[in-house]
Every structure is written in structure tokens, then in C-alpha cells.
Design an enzyme around this catalytic site. Structure first.
Site, mmCIF file in Angstrom:
data_model
loop_
_atom_site.group_PDB
_atom_site.id
_atom_site.type_symbol
_atom_site.label_atom_id
_atom_site.label_comp_id
_atom_site.label_asym_id
_atom_site.label_seq_id
_atom_site.Cartn_x
_atom_site.Cartn_y
_atom_site.Cartn_z
ATOM 1 N N GLY A 70 0.732 -1.081 0.092
ATOM 2 C CA GLY A 70 0.188 -0.167 -0.050
ATOM 3 C C GLY A 70 0.927 1.176 0.016
ATOM 4 O O GLY A 70 0.348 2.148 -0.778
ATOM 5 N N SER A 71 2.020 1.300 0.777
ATOM 6 C CA SER A 71 2.665 2.357 0.726
ATOM 7 C C SER A 71 3.500 2.708 -0.658
ATOM 8 O O SER A 71 3.453 3.777 -1.095
ATOM 9 C CB SER A 71 4.112 2.170 1.706
ATOM 10 O OG SER A 71 3.599 1.895 3.119
ATOM 11 N N ASN A 151 -7.035 4.984 9.361
ATOM 12 C CA ASN A 151 -6.474 3.991 10.170
ATOM 13 C C ASN A 151 -6.556 3.783 11.696
ATOM 14 O O ASN A 151 -6.649 3.009 12.382
ATOM 15 C CB ASN A 151 -5.059 3.565 9.496
ATOM 16 C CG ASN A 151 -4.157 4.759 9.471
ATOM 17 O OD1 ASN A 151 -4.428 5.692 8.879
ATOM 18 N ND2 ASN A 151 -3.262 4.444 10.261
ATOM 19 N N SER A 199 -4.274 -2.427 -0.121
ATOM 20 C CA SER A 199 -2.955 -3.317 0.463
ATOM 21 C C SER A 199 -3.637 -4.632 0.920
ATOM 22 O O SER A 199 -4.593 -4.607 1.568
ATOM 23 C CB SER A 199 -2.374 -2.518 1.453
ATOM 24 O OG SER A 199 -1.434 -3.474 2.201
ATOM 25 N N GLY A 200 -2.970 -5.678 0.286
ATOM 26 C CA GLY A 200 -3.507 -7.001 0.713
ATOM 27 C C GLY A 200 -3.803 -7.295 2.084
ATOM 28 O O GLY A 200 -4.681 -8.038 2.468
ATOM 29 N N HIS A 201 -2.620 -7.026 3.061
ATOM 30 C CA HIS A 201 -2.346 -7.695 4.176
ATOM 31 C C HIS A 201 -3.579 -7.141 5.199
ATOM 32 O O HIS A 201 -3.669 -7.396 6.384
ATOM 33 C CB HIS A 201 -1.100 -7.519 4.991
ATOM 34 C CG HIS A 201 -0.659 -6.135 5.367
ATOM 35 N ND1 HIS A 201 -0.876 -5.789 6.635
ATOM 36 C CD2 HIS A 201 -0.197 -5.070 4.688
ATOM 37 C CE1 HIS A 201 -0.225 -4.474 6.569
ATOM 38 N NE2 HIS A 201 0.057 -4.049 5.425
ATOM 39 N N THR A 237 9.447 -8.613 -11.900
ATOM 40 C CA THR A 237 8.542 -9.845 -11.916
ATOM 41 C C THR A 237 7.547 -9.672 -11.169
ATOM 42 O O THR A 237 7.736 -9.646 -10.008
ATOM 43 C CB THR A 237 9.587 -11.047 -11.837
ATOM 44 O OG1 THR A 237 10.847 -10.849 -13.036
ATOM 45 C CG2 THR A 237 8.759 -12.426 -12.219
ATOM 46 N N CYS A 325 4.388 4.952 18.717
ATOM 47 C CA CYS A 325 5.503 4.280 19.187
ATOM 48 C C CYS A 325 6.232 3.378 18.272
ATOM 49 O O CYS A 325 7.304 3.064 18.402
ATOM 50 C CB CYS A 325 5.138 3.354 20.559
ATOM 51 S SG CYS A 325 3.973 2.223 19.892
HETATM 52 C C1 LIG Z 1 -1.364 -0.062 6.461
HETATM 53 C C2 LIG Z 1 -1.763 1.146 5.556
HETATM 54 C C3 LIG Z 1 -1.125 1.535 4.474
HETATM 55 C C4 LIG Z 1 0.367 0.953 4.073
HETATM 56 O O1 LIG Z 1 0.300 -0.327 3.659
HETATM 57 P P1 LIG Z 1 1.249 -1.276 3.426
HETATM 58 O O2 LIG Z 1 0.847 -2.517 2.537
HETATM 59 O O3 LIG Z 1 1.318 -1.843 4.623
HETATM 60 O O4 LIG Z 1 2.594 -0.795 3.052
HETATM 61 C C5 LIG Z 1 -1.281 2.831 3.982
HETATM 62 N N1 LIG Z 1 -2.449 3.472 4.267
HETATM 63 C C6 LIG Z 1 -3.157 3.120 5.294
HETATM 64 C C7 LIG Z 1 -4.249 4.084 5.535
HETATM 65 C C8 LIG Z 1 -2.881 1.915 5.799
HETATM 66 O O5 LIG Z 1 -3.677 1.543 7.095
#
Ligand SMILES: *Cc1c(COP(=O)(O)O)cnc(C)c1O
Length: 387
Positions: A70-71, A151, A199-201, A237, A325
Site C-alpha cells: 500500500g505504501s 486507520n 493493500s492485501g494484508h 517480475t 511508538c
Molecule cells: C496499512 C496502511 C498503509 C500501508 O500499507 P502497507 O501495505 O503496509 O505498506 C497505507 N495507508 C493506510 C491507511 C494503511 O492503513
């Protein structure tokens, strides 16, 4: 363990893992190798994943560009649009004060490189007021980047309206939808944005895979240069197993959204009303209605969020505090400061983020554990004595 930190990350679900495994084994081919079956099979899976994601987000297959997080998607959107804008004499970027660091620190970086950045304030609920964007946006603005859902405090922003305002002034609009996708309706066309990050996770796919949805006809400069993957726009890739995992994870999340939302919201609302009933001197942060179904964020006056978090950890409850933190800093969260909390109150904040695997029993357990911990910490606090 009770895991109430689903906004930080989620585990890979067994069904998602099952979909991924063949691409570590027999279907390991490189999707760019089209002269034999293993490569074609990987390519087919990659394009199938693109189609699934497009279906979930209501965008075109050709608008889906895979990234490694996502970053990365956020960086690509903001840096790319800023660079493209500069070529047209536009050097202004507008974002909000409560963005994720992936957007915020990208903007700070661009500021050092000569761009002008406007950080829009939010109201006490964490909402970006459309009028503030109207006042700030002009024909020098290349890109406006405002998140779909926050978030930390869960506030959902009026993105369709904000995007309309940006477009009227001739600016592009990006939304960080990382907390939204798979959790609330995330419809690329209805939102009317040009760029959207996921972002998948955050929805049961692995860490290290994401996507930037890029509106047809918009061509941003590349962030990663190299080979011709992703139509030559994002080299490297393709991480086929993770991309396949992300597609199915999003599909499962979207297929089950109605049912999950109902369950998650019920747990959220039990936690909110339970904490408000059982613990004095608390403040719910974020918007009460325009709020992610799984977000609970409270400030507990007279104590530190960190101590609360540690005590909960000793009771096998995983939560997150409102302080930054993670970055090793003791500054309170920029989001909590932006909604107007004084430092000492922002320091006493806790986020509980609920996912589809949580149960009402866990919420009840938390409501048993938390009040005595708060009481104990307050009893040791000089601030509480002198309140
Ligand atoms: C987790 C998060 C990201 C970053 O995604 P990653 O895949 O961990 O780099 C960006 N924006 C928001 C709002 C998020 O919660």
C-alpha cells in the site's frame, strides 16, 4: 490471544493460502515467459487476479496496477502526479493532516524538493470539510490526496464530494483506500477518483502486495524502472502467488461484506457502549456514524496508552495505542492532535480494531479485563489524584 489489532494487519486465511500455494509449486513460471505452459499458466493467473480485483472495486481490468505494498501505491500516486503536474507548471499538492505516513511523509519529501504542500485540517470528528478544499485548491494544484477511511480513528471521508471539488479546479484526486477495501464499499467509479491505493494484508492476503488503481487515460511517470511488466509502468517480475492471494482475499471479503459488517459492527458497538458505561473519563475518538465498522478508538484520561497496551498484552489482548511508538518517537499520534486532543489526552489513547474472526465473547472478555486495569493505572497516576 484476543487479537483486536486488525487495522495493523490480518493473518492469511486458509482459503487464501490454498489459492496461493500452486504458484509456489507447479505453477511457478514467470508470467513474462510465454513460450511454455508454466509461464502461460502464471500469466493467466495474473490476469485472472486483475479481473477479480477490478470486479470488486468496480474499475476496468486495465486500470489495475500491482505494487509491492500500500505504501508503494501511495508513493507512486503522489510522487507520480506531482512530477507530471510540474511539467504543466503545477507545483502544489493538497493532502490532509490525518493521512497515513505513506502519504504524509511522501508529501514532506516532495516539500523538501520544492513542491508546495497544503495539509488540510480536519474537524473534531476527523472529517475533512469540503469547504477547506474549495478554499485551498487552485489551478496550480496537481494532486489532492485524501484517504477514504482513517486507520487510527476510523473516520470515513466524503471522497466523492472532495474529488468533485478537485476536478473542478483541474487537479487529480488520489485516495488511500487501504483501510476501506474489503471492509466498506469501495467503488472506484462511484467515488470518481483518478487514483486509489489498496493493500492485501489488511484483508487476509499476505503482507507485501498492493495495487494502485489508475484511471484509464492517465499515465503517471514510473516509480520503479526496469522491464515491461504492468504495461511497462511498474517494473519487476510480478509476485504471482501474492497477487493471486490478494485477489481472492478481496473477493472473499467483498462476497461476505454484508454479513461480516453486521457482525463486526455489533462487536464494535458493544465495545463502545461497554467502555462508555463501565469506565469514567473516556472520550470516543472519530466520527460516531461515518466510521469504519471495525474501529474503536478511545482516550482514557489520566493514563498512558502505552501502559494500557502493556497491561492488556500481559492479559493476552493485542491492541494498539494512539502514540507513534512504532517509529520510536514519544510524540502522540498526528491524527489525535489533528482532531484537537491536547497532548496529555492523546497520549492516553487506545485503538481496538475488530475483524471477521473476532467474537462477541472476546468483546465481553475485554470489557471485564479493561476497567480494573484502567482503575489500577489511574490509582498510580498523580494526574488522576489532582483532577
Ligand atoms: C496499512 C496502511 C498503509 C500501508 O500499507 P502497507 O501495505 O503496509 O505498506 C497505507 N495507508 C493506510 C491507511 C494503511 O492503513
Amino acid at each position: 490471544m484476543i487479537y483486536f489489532d486488525n487495522a495493523a494487519t490480518t493473518g492469511v486465511s486458509p482459503e487464501v493460502l490454498d489459492k496461493m500455494l500452486p504458484f509456489f509449486k507447479e505453477r511457478f513460471g514467470n508470467p513474462s515467459s510465454q513460450f511454455y505452459e508454466a509461464g502461460r499458466s502464471a500469466k493467466e493467473a495474473l490476469e485472472n487476479a486483475r479481473e477479480i480485483i477490478a470486479g470488486c472495486l468496480n474499475c476496468d481490468i486495465n486500470e489495475v496496477f500491482f505494487t509491492a505494498s500500500g505504501s508503494e501505491a501511495d508513493n507512486w500516486a503522489v510522487k507520480g502526479a506531482a512530477e507530471a503536474g510540474l511539467a504543466k507548471g503545477k507545483n502544489k499538492i493538497i493532502t490532509s493532516a490525518i493521512e497515513h505516513h505513506a502519504v504524509l511523509n511522501t508529501c514532506k519529501y516532495l516539500e523538501k524538493h520544492g513542491y508546495e504542500v497544503v495539509y488540510l485540517p480536519v474537524d473534531e470528528n476527523g472529517t475533512v470539510l469540503p469547504q477547506t478544499l474549495k478554499d485551498a485548491v487552485d489551478d496550480k494544484t496537481s494532486i489532492v490526496s485524501i484517504m477514504l477511511a482513517n486507520n487510527e480513528i476510523g473516520t470515513i471521508e466524503p471522497i466523492a464530494e472532495l474529488a468533485g471539488i478537485a476536478h473542478e479546479a483541474g487537479a487529480l484526486f488520489h485516495t488511500d483506500a487501504v483501510q476501506a477495501a474489503g471492509h466498506i464499499e469501495t467503488d472506484f467509479k462511484a467515488l470518481g477518483v483518478d487514483l486509489l491505493s489498496i493493500s492485501g494484508h489488511k484483508f487476509h492476503a499476505p503482507k507485501g502486495v498492493g495495487a494502485l488503481i489508475t484511471r484509464k487515460g492517465l499515465r503517471l511517470p514510473n516509480l520503479i524502472h526496469g522491464g515491461g511488466q504492468e504495461k511497462g509502468r511498474r517494473a519487476g517480475t510480478e509476485n504471482v502467488p501474492y497477487i493471486v492471494g490478494m485477489a481472492y482475499a478481496l473477493k472473499f471479503a467483498c462476497d461476505n461484506m454484508e454479513e461480516n459488517t453486521k457482525k463486526i459492527k455489533a462487536i464494535r458497538d458493544r465495545l463502545i457502549s461497554g467502555i462508555e458505561e463501565k469506565i469514567p473519563y473516556v472520550k470516543l475518538n472519530g466520527h460516531r456514524e461515518q466510521r469504519l465498522p471495525g474501529n474503536v478508538n478511545f482516550s482514557f484520561k489520566y493514563i498512558e496508552g502505552e501502559s494500557l497496551m502493556l497491561w492488556l498484552d500481559m492479559n493476552s489482548v493485542a491492541v494498539s495505542s494512539g502514540s507513534a511508538c512504532a517509529s520510536g518517537s514519544l510524540d502522540p499520534s498526528h491524527v489525535l492532535l489533528a482532531i484537537g486532543l491536547p497532548h496529555e489526552i492523546a497520549h492516553g489513547s487506545l485503538r481496538l480494531s475488530i475483524g471477521d474472526l473476532n467474537t462477541m465473547e472476546e468483546a465481553d472478555k475485554l470489557l471485564e479485563i479493561l476497567p480494573p486495569i484502567v482503575e489500577k493505572l489511574r490509582a498510580m497516576s498523580p494526574l488522576y489524584e489532582n483532577k
